[in-house]
Structure formats: C-alpha cells, structure tokens
Design an enzyme around this catalytic site. Sequence first.
Site, PDB file in Angstrom:
ATOM      1  CB  CYS A  83      -4.805   5.337   6.318  1.00 14.18           C
ATOM      2  SG  CYS A  83      -5.900   6.467   5.438  1.00 14.18           S
ATOM      3  CG  HIS A 140      -5.003   1.874   3.154  1.00 14.02           C
ATOM      4  ND1 HIS A 140      -4.107   2.307   2.213  1.00 14.02           N
ATOM      5  CD2 HIS A 140      -5.341   2.979   3.861  1.00 14.02           C
ATOM      6  CE1 HIS A 140      -3.910   3.618   2.354  1.00 14.02           C
ATOM      7  NE2 HIS A 140      -4.650   4.045   3.346  1.00 14.02           N
ATOM      8  CB  THR A 196      -1.064  -0.029   1.114  1.00 11.76           C
ATOM      9  OG1 THR A 196      -2.063   0.952   0.848  1.00 11.76           O
ATOM     10  CG2 THR A 196      -0.499   0.227   2.490  1.00 11.76           C
TER      11      THR A 196
END
Lengths: 211, 162
Positions: B30, B47, B24
């Site tokens: 996040c 995520h 990611t």
Amino acid sequence: MRNVDINRLNEIYLDVLKELGNIGAGNAITALSTMIGKKVDMKVPTVKILELVEVPDIFGSPDTVIVGIYFGLDGDVKGNILFTLDLDSASSLIWNLMGIEAKEEFDELEKSALEEIGNIMAGSYVASLSTLTSLNMKISPPALSIDMAGAILSVPAIQYGEISDKILFIETQFVEGERLIRGDFFLIPDINSFDLILKALGVEVNGEQNS
Amino acid sequence: MESKILRVGMADAKVTKSPGILTTIGLGSCVGIVLYDPIAKVAGLVHIMLPYSNKISDNSNKLKFADTGIEILIEEMLKEGANPKRLISKLAGGAQMFSSKINSDIMNIGERNVIATKEVLKKLGIPIVAEDTGGNYGRTIEFYSEDGRLLVKTIGHGVKYI
C-alpha cells in the site's frame, strides 16, 4: 458468470469453508508432524470476515514482526495461500527440524528451512482440497518475508480489495506439545473460485439467478 | 501541549492540524500519501491499496484507491482550512513484500500504486517533496504537522526522517 457476493455469504458457505480449512490444515499438520517426528495438535479452524481497515490488526499490533510464507494458487482454483508464524514459533520449528537454536534474525539456511516447511505444509493442504473437490490446484514456489504483520497482510488484503471491502480467510492454529508452535493458514481463493469450490462440493449457490 | 496521534488504517484517511501527528503502521504494498499545507499547518494522510477506482467493479470504499483517495483527502483538508494551491506531498510504501517468483501482476502492485499516485498528484499540480518507496520491506510512518517531518521506521532497514 455468477459471482458469490462476499457480503452475503451465508452460514452454509461458512461451514463449507471451515470444513475445507479443517481438512486442508489437518493434512498439512500431519505432514509437519511426520517431518519433525512429533505429535502436533490442531485447533478448530475459524472462518473470519473482516473489514479491510481491521486487517493489519490480526496479529495484535500491525508492527508485530512475523514470518510470512506466500504461495500463488493456480489451476481451476486461483488465489493464494499465506502461512504465518510468530517469531518464537518459527524458532521452535527450526529447532524441531534442524536441532539448532535460531536467533530472531534468521540466516539463509534457516529461512530456506522455513520456506521448505511452508512448502510441504501448503502442498499437503492444497493436495487434500484438490482430492476433495476434484478440482485442479497447484501452488507456486514459496516466497518468504519476515516483516511487520501489517505489511505482510497487505498482500492478500489488496487482492481482496479488488473485489470487496472485506477480506475472508480461514485461520487454523496448531500446537506442538514441548515447544509452542502457533501458525495460521490463510486460504484466500479468488472470489470467482468460491463458486467453483462450492459447486464441486455440491453446495447450492443461492445468490442471484442471472447466469 | 500533548500532540494528538491519529492512526490511519488500511483504506482509511485522517486530517489533523498542528501539533497533531498522523500515523499508519505496517505499510506494505500500500502507499501512504501525506498532503500538507505548510502555512495553515493542516495535514492529511490517506492509506491507499490500489491504483485507480475505475478499473475495479466494487469500489464502495473510495479511500482504497489512489485517485479517489487523494480527491477525498483534499476535500477534507479544505474543510479544515488548507489552501489547495499550497499543498505539498510526501509518499512512503509501495513495497514488493514477496519475491517475484510468483505471479507478476499481483506482486508488482506496490510499484503500480506508486506510479498511479504520482500520476494523480501531477495532474493535481501537487509537488512531491520527499518519498521513500519500493524495496521489499514494510514501513511505519509518522507525520508531524507542526513542522512537516515524516518519520519512516522499518525492520532492519533503518529509521529516518524525510
């Protein structure tokens, strides 16, 4: 209170928001132009609605390094403003303002110059919207981050994530002739503030009628 | 054999088997949560953007939240042959991208995401074997399901395996 559903924003809303972006950004760019003593051309703003999953890709790859200058928006209208620049454009702005050739790792003075440029532009942006709508809006002091686009964009995305699976933003690009300056303004009103802005502008909100 | 790289977007999750790689890119506030069964070599990455699904009215995408995101990830991993009792976890992200001069509630969302993630994992009895969270910078992560390494890349804050 009746809320605007971001999934059902119709063409009229989009036109209104586009016009807000146009006026706000027009004023911000006039302020910039005055600051650097050069003519700056603005492109027609675009209103974009993206799925959250797509947000990190706005600048191409999410690991593209960009400059983000962030402001909280408070008063009648709440939300936030994010002003972003690619690194070359940030260097060009510093060159225009201070006459120094900045390296890509900006020093404290250069960072504070970028914050100040952002502050003046966002201030004019908001002042013009406030005049137009007769709504009270004020911005917080600027906060700067130079980092991966995905990481910077996660901040507004999270705020939208609390109310929707989509994000809406108004993108404005501008170009200064001799050296290219490309920047984007993300005006991100809280969803509850949409209704207020639209009403202030005399736009009928034709959502559900339960008030 | 060429390792397959699967990219996980914001509010998104993917599952792979060895030698697959999960990545990611540009994690800010996040949190990237990796779950891994080291015996079956089944790995999953979610995520997440927000702490708890029950605090938000519009929660149609359950992968946005730590609680429901982890739950769904485990379900998907079980389908690929992971054993829930063997799962371990690694975490990255939860940064505060902009300084706290501004509205605190929004600004410390990264920290709240990390706290919620840990609460959820604790409840499920999944140990956290490594983490790289907090700070004020973004992270790109790559998880190697072959041996369980998690690569964390940053701009100006180094590159490391955890």
